[in-house]
Write a protein that holds these residues in place. Structure first.
Motif, PDB file in Angstrom:
ATOM      1  N   ASP A  79     -32.407 -33.159  -9.324  1.00  0.00           N
ATOM      2  CA  ASP A  79     -33.502 -33.580 -10.202  1.00  0.00           C
ATOM      3  C   ASP A  79     -34.813 -32.911  -9.777  1.00  0.00           C
ATOM      4  OD1 ASP A  79     -31.814 -35.206 -11.668  1.00  0.00           O
ATOM      5  OD2 ASP A  79     -32.233 -36.979 -10.452  1.00  0.00           O
ATOM      6  N   TYR A  80     -35.051 -32.857  -8.481  1.00  0.00           N
ATOM      7  CA  TYR A  80     -36.263 -32.192  -7.989  1.00  0.00           C
ATOM      8  C   TYR A  80     -36.208 -30.696  -8.313  1.00  0.00           C
ATOM      9  CZ  TYR A  80     -39.831 -30.354  -4.873  1.00  0.00           C
ATOM     10  OH  TYR A  80     -40.922 -29.688  -4.381  1.00  0.00           O
ATOM     11  N   VAL A  81     -35.061 -30.085  -8.105  1.00  0.00           N
ATOM     12  CA  VAL A  81     -34.910 -28.650  -8.373  1.00  0.00           C
ATOM     13  C   VAL A  81     -35.203 -28.348  -9.844  1.00  0.00           C
ATOM     14  CG1 VAL A  81     -33.241 -26.754  -8.489  1.00  0.00           C
ATOM     15  CG2 VAL A  81     -33.309 -28.244  -6.472  1.00  0.00           C
ATOM     16  N   ALA A  82     -34.659 -29.173 -10.735  1.00  0.00           N
ATOM     17  CA  ALA A  82     -34.834 -28.938 -12.166  1.00  0.00           C
ATOM     18  C   ALA A  82     -36.289 -29.094 -12.601  1.00  0.00           C
ATOM     19  CB  ALA A  82     -33.950 -29.893 -12.960  1.00  0.00           C
ATOM     20  N   ALA A  83     -37.025 -29.963 -11.919  1.00  0.00           N
ATOM     21  CA  ALA A  83     -38.392 -30.263 -12.335  1.00  0.00           C
ATOM     22  C   ALA A  83     -39.447 -29.470 -11.579  1.00  0.00           C
ATOM     23  CB  ALA A  83     -38.667 -31.763 -12.166  1.00  0.00           C
ATOM     24  N   ASN A  84     -39.048 -28.693 -10.570  1.00  0.00           N
ATOM     25  CA  ASN A  84     -40.032 -28.032  -9.719  1.00  0.00           C
ATOM     26  C   ASN A  84     -39.630 -26.588  -9.409  1.00  0.00           C
ATOM     27  OD1 ASN A  84     -42.013 -30.316  -8.645  1.00  0.00           O
ATOM     28  ND2 ASN A  84     -39.934 -31.177  -8.729  1.00  0.00           N
ATOM     29  N   ALA A  85     -39.489 -25.802 -10.461  1.00  0.00           N
ATOM     30  CA  ALA A  85     -39.059 -24.414 -10.279  1.00  0.00           C
ATOM     31  C   ALA A  85     -39.990 -23.650  -9.350  1.00  0.00           C
ATOM     32  CB  ALA A  85     -38.973 -23.713 -11.633  1.00  0.00           C
ATOM     33  N   SER A  86     -41.289 -23.851  -9.482  1.00  0.00           N
ATOM     34  CA  SER A  86     -42.234 -23.099  -8.650  1.00  0.00           C
ATOM     35  C   SER A  86     -42.151 -23.516  -7.181  1.00  0.00           C
ATOM     36  CB  SER A  86     -43.662 -23.292  -9.162  1.00  0.00           C
ATOM     37  OG  SER A  86     -44.050 -24.654  -9.063  1.00  0.00           O
ATOM     38  N   GLY A  87     -41.738 -24.750  -6.941  1.00  0.00           N
ATOM     39  CA  GLY A  87     -41.634 -25.234  -5.565  1.00  0.00           C
ATOM     40  C   GLY A  87     -40.273 -25.041  -4.939  1.00  0.00           C
ATOM     41  N   LEU A  88     -39.341 -24.449  -5.696  1.00  0.00           N
ATOM     42  CA  LEU A  88     -37.974 -24.315  -5.190  1.00  0.00           C
ATOM     43  C   LEU A  88     -37.879 -23.483  -3.919  1.00  0.00           C
ATOM     44  CD1 LEU A  88     -34.951 -24.824  -5.451  1.00  0.00           C
ATOM     45  CD2 LEU A  88     -34.830 -22.889  -7.043  1.00  0.00           C
ATOM     46  N   PRO A  89     -38.538 -22.326  -3.816  1.00  0.00           N
ATOM     47  CA  PRO A  89     -38.398 -21.558  -2.570  1.00  0.00           C
ATOM     48  C   PRO A  89     -38.802 -22.342  -1.331  1.00  0.00           C
ATOM     49  CG  PRO A  89     -39.311 -20.176  -4.304  1.00  0.00           C
ATOM     50  CD  PRO A  89     -39.302 -21.579  -4.825  1.00  0.00           C
ATOM     51  N   ARG A  90     -39.938 -23.050  -1.390  1.00  0.00           N
ATOM     52  CA  ARG A  90     -40.368 -23.816  -0.224  1.00  0.00           C
ATOM     53  C   ARG A  90     -39.409 -24.977   0.057  1.00  0.00           C
ATOM     54  NH1 ARG A  90     -40.987 -24.354   4.580  1.00  0.00           N
ATOM     55  NH2 ARG A  90     -42.155 -26.167   5.309  1.00  0.00           N
ATOM     56  N   TYR A  91     -38.894 -25.594  -0.987  1.00  0.00           N
ATOM     57  CA  TYR A  91     -37.908 -26.668  -0.821  1.00  0.00           C
ATOM     58  C   TYR A  91     -36.675 -26.141  -0.085  1.00  0.00           C
ATOM     59  CZ  TYR A  91     -34.206 -29.971  -2.201  1.00  0.00           C
ATOM     60  OH  TYR A  91     -33.139 -30.842  -2.199  1.00  0.00           O
ATOM     61  N   LEU A  92     -36.179 -24.985  -0.483  1.00  0.00           N
ATOM     62  CA  LEU A  92     -35.004 -24.405   0.175  1.00  0.00           C
ATOM     63  C   LEU A  92     -35.328 -24.011   1.616  1.00  0.00           C
ATOM     64  CD1 LEU A  92     -33.601 -22.260  -2.774  1.00  0.00           C
ATOM     65  CD2 LEU A  92     -32.676 -24.417  -1.876  1.00  0.00           C
ATOM     66  N   ASP A  93     -36.541 -23.540   1.850  1.00  0.00           N
ATOM     67  CA  ASP A  93     -36.939 -23.229   3.228  1.00  0.00           C
ATOM     68  C   ASP A  93     -36.877 -24.477   4.103  1.00  0.00           C
ATOM     69  OD1 ASP A  93     -37.367 -20.572   2.609  1.00  0.00           O
ATOM     70  OD2 ASP A  93     -39.545 -20.771   2.408  1.00  0.00           O
ATOM     71  N   ARG A  94     -37.236 -25.611   3.552  1.00  0.00           N
ATOM     72  CA  ARG A  94     -37.191 -26.856   4.316  1.00  0.00           C
ATOM     73  C   ARG A  94     -35.743 -27.256   4.619  1.00  0.00           C
ATOM     74  NH1 ARG A  94     -41.232 -31.265   1.877  1.00  0.00           N
ATOM     75  NH2 ARG A  94     -40.508 -32.325   3.771  1.00  0.00           N
ATOM     76  N   VAL A  95     -34.849 -27.000   3.667  1.00  0.00           N
ATOM     77  CA  VAL A  95     -33.421 -27.235   3.925  1.00  0.00           C
ATOM     78  C   VAL A  95     -32.947 -26.340   5.061  1.00  0.00           C
ATOM     79  CG1 VAL A  95     -31.100 -27.072   2.936  1.00  0.00           C
ATOM     80  CG2 VAL A  95     -32.989 -27.991   1.556  1.00  0.00           C
ATOM     81  N   HIS A  96     -33.342 -25.074   5.013  1.00  0.00           N
ATOM     82  CA  HIS A  96     -32.969 -24.131   6.077  1.00  0.00           C
ATOM     83  C   HIS A  96     -33.506 -24.592   7.438  1.00  0.00           C
ATOM     84  CE1 HIS A  96     -32.911 -20.756   2.804  1.00  0.00           C
ATOM     85  NE2 HIS A  96     -31.858 -21.533   2.729  1.00  0.00           N
ATOM     86  N   GLU A  97     -34.732 -25.086   7.444  1.00  0.00           N
ATOM     87  CA  GLU A  97     -35.331 -25.561   8.700  1.00  0.00           C
ATOM     88  C   GLU A  97     -34.509 -26.697   9.299  1.00  0.00           C
ATOM     89  OE1 GLU A  97     -39.249 -26.581   7.446  1.00  0.00           O
ATOM     90  OE2 GLU A  97     -39.854 -24.495   7.119  1.00  0.00           O
ATOM     91  N   LEU A  98     -33.985 -27.554   8.437  1.00  0.00           N
ATOM     92  CA  LEU A  98     -33.139 -28.648   8.916  1.00  0.00           C
ATOM     93  C   LEU A  98     -31.867 -28.104   9.560  1.00  0.00           C
ATOM     94  CD1 LEU A  98     -33.132 -31.782   8.906  1.00  0.00           C
ATOM     95  CD2 LEU A  98     -31.736 -31.638   6.823  1.00  0.00           C
ATOM     96  N   TYR A  99     -31.280 -27.098   8.933  1.00  0.00           N
ATOM     97  CA  TYR A  99     -30.085 -26.473   9.513  1.00  0.00           C
ATOM     98  C   TYR A  99     -30.383 -25.897  10.901  1.00  0.00           C
ATOM     99  CZ  TYR A  99     -28.063 -26.555   4.753  1.00  0.00           C
ATOM    100  OH  TYR A  99     -27.584 -26.914   3.521  1.00  0.00           O
ATOM    101  N   VAL A 100     -31.518 -25.231  11.026  1.00  0.00           N
ATOM    102  CA  VAL A 100     -31.866 -24.621  12.311  1.00  0.00           C
ATOM    103  C   VAL A 100     -32.012 -25.693  13.385  1.00  0.00           C
ATOM    104  CG1 VAL A 100     -33.633 -23.316  13.563  1.00  0.00           C
ATOM    105  CG2 VAL A 100     -32.884 -22.553  11.291  1.00  0.00           C
ATOM    106  N   LYS A 101     -32.650 -26.812  13.053  1.00  0.00           N
ATOM    107  CA  LYS A 101     -32.799 -27.892  14.029  1.00  0.00           C
ATOM    108  C   LYS A 101     -31.439 -28.349  14.547  1.00  0.00           C
ATOM    109  CE  LYS A 101     -37.157 -29.938  12.350  1.00  0.00           C
ATOM    110  NZ  LYS A 101     -37.941 -29.827  13.598  1.00  0.00           N
TER     111      LYS A 101
END
Length: 232
Positions: free
Chosen positions: A70-92
C-alpha cells in the motif's frame, strides 16, 4: 510492534506484537515504516550488548509478508528511499555480532523471505507456510542489493529457480533447495532454533561481527548502493 524476549541464554526477536497472535494493524508483519524502525532498533539493542545469540521468529500465520504494498503504490517518489531502508535492515542482520537463527513459523514472502536468508541459520515449520520470491509473478524487479543477497545466500540453482519462477517452497522443498537448513514440526520449531543458537553462544562478540562483515563485504556494498529512481 516487534519485541525482544529472553529464554535462558538466547534472545528472541518476534516480528509481531507481544501478547497477540495477530496484530490487527499489521497482521502479516509487512515492512511498514514504523515496523522497519522497530526491528532496526531492536537489532541495534542486540548489537550493543552482544552476549547472547538471537532467534528471529513471529506468531500467527506469517513470518513476514514483505514490502508494504500500500505504501509502495501510494509513494512512487519515496520508493527508492523506502527500499534503501529495507536494505539497511538486511545489513544490520547480516553483520550482527551474535549468531542468528531464523525460525520461520509461517509464510515468508518477498522482502520477508529475504530477511529470513539474512540469518546465519534457517529452520522452517513443516505443517504450514511457504517461502517465496513472488516478484516475477507480480511484475516487480529486484534491486541490485536484493539480487546480490539472493545470489550470495543461495546456490545458483536455487536463486535462479526462486527468482525466475516465483515458486512457493514448503519446508521440505526449501531444505532440499538449500534455502533452509532444517524442517521442523511446529511444536519443536522454537526449541530447535534455540538449541542451534545456544550451541553457537560462545562465538558472541564484536569479533564475530567483524568476521561477518569481511565475509559479506561485496554483498554489503551492493546493499548500501543507493537505489535509483528508475528502479521500477
Amino acid at each position: 510492534m516487534p519485541f525482544l524476549s529472553s529464554v535462558g541464554d538466547v534472545t528472541e526477536l518476534y516480528l509481531g506484537t507481544e501478547g497477540v497472535e495477530l496484530d490487527e494493524a499489521n497482521p502479516d508483519n509487512r515492512f511498514r515504516l514504523e515496523w522497519i524502525d522497530a526491528v532496526a532498533g531492536l537489532l541495534d539493542r542486540v548489537a550493543s550488548e552482544p552476549s547472547k545469540p538471537l532467534v528471529i521468529t513471529a506468531t500467527g500465520k506469517f513470518f513476514t509478508n514483505g514490502l508494504d504494498v500500500d505504501y509502495v503504490a501510494a509513494n512512487a517518489s519515496g520508493l527508492p528511499r523506502y527500499l534503501d531502508r529495507v536494505h539497511e535492515l538486511y545489513v544490520k542482520l547480516l553483520t550482527l555480532p551474535v549468531p542468528t537463527v531464523a525460525a520461520v513459523n509461517g509464510h515468508a514472502f518477498g522482502a520477508g523471505a529475504m530477511l529470513a536468508v539474512c540469518a546465519d541459520v534457517r529452520v522452517m515449520r513443516t505443517e504450514r507456510g511457504f517461502w517465496s520470491l513472488p516478484e516475477a509473478a507480480l511484475g516487480m524487479p529486484f534491486t541490485r542489493g536484493m539480487s546480490s543477497l539472493i545470489r550470495t545466500r543461495l546456490t545458483d540453482a536455487a536463486a535462479t529457480e526462486a527468482m525466475l519462477t516465483s515458486r512457493r517452497y514448503g519446508a521440505a522443498d526449501a531444505v532440499a533447495a538449500g534455502i533452509m537448513e532444517e524442517a521442523v514440526e511446529v511444536d519443536g520449531l522454537l526449541d530447535r532454533a534455540r538449541e542451534i543458537a545456544a550451541e553457537r553462544a560462545p562465538l558472541c562478540g564484536p569479533n564475530l561481527g567483524l568476521i561477518k562483515r569481511g565475509l559479506r563485504q561485496p554483498l554489503i556494498d551492493d546493499l548500501q548502493t543507493t537505489t535509483p529512481p528508475t528502479v521500477l
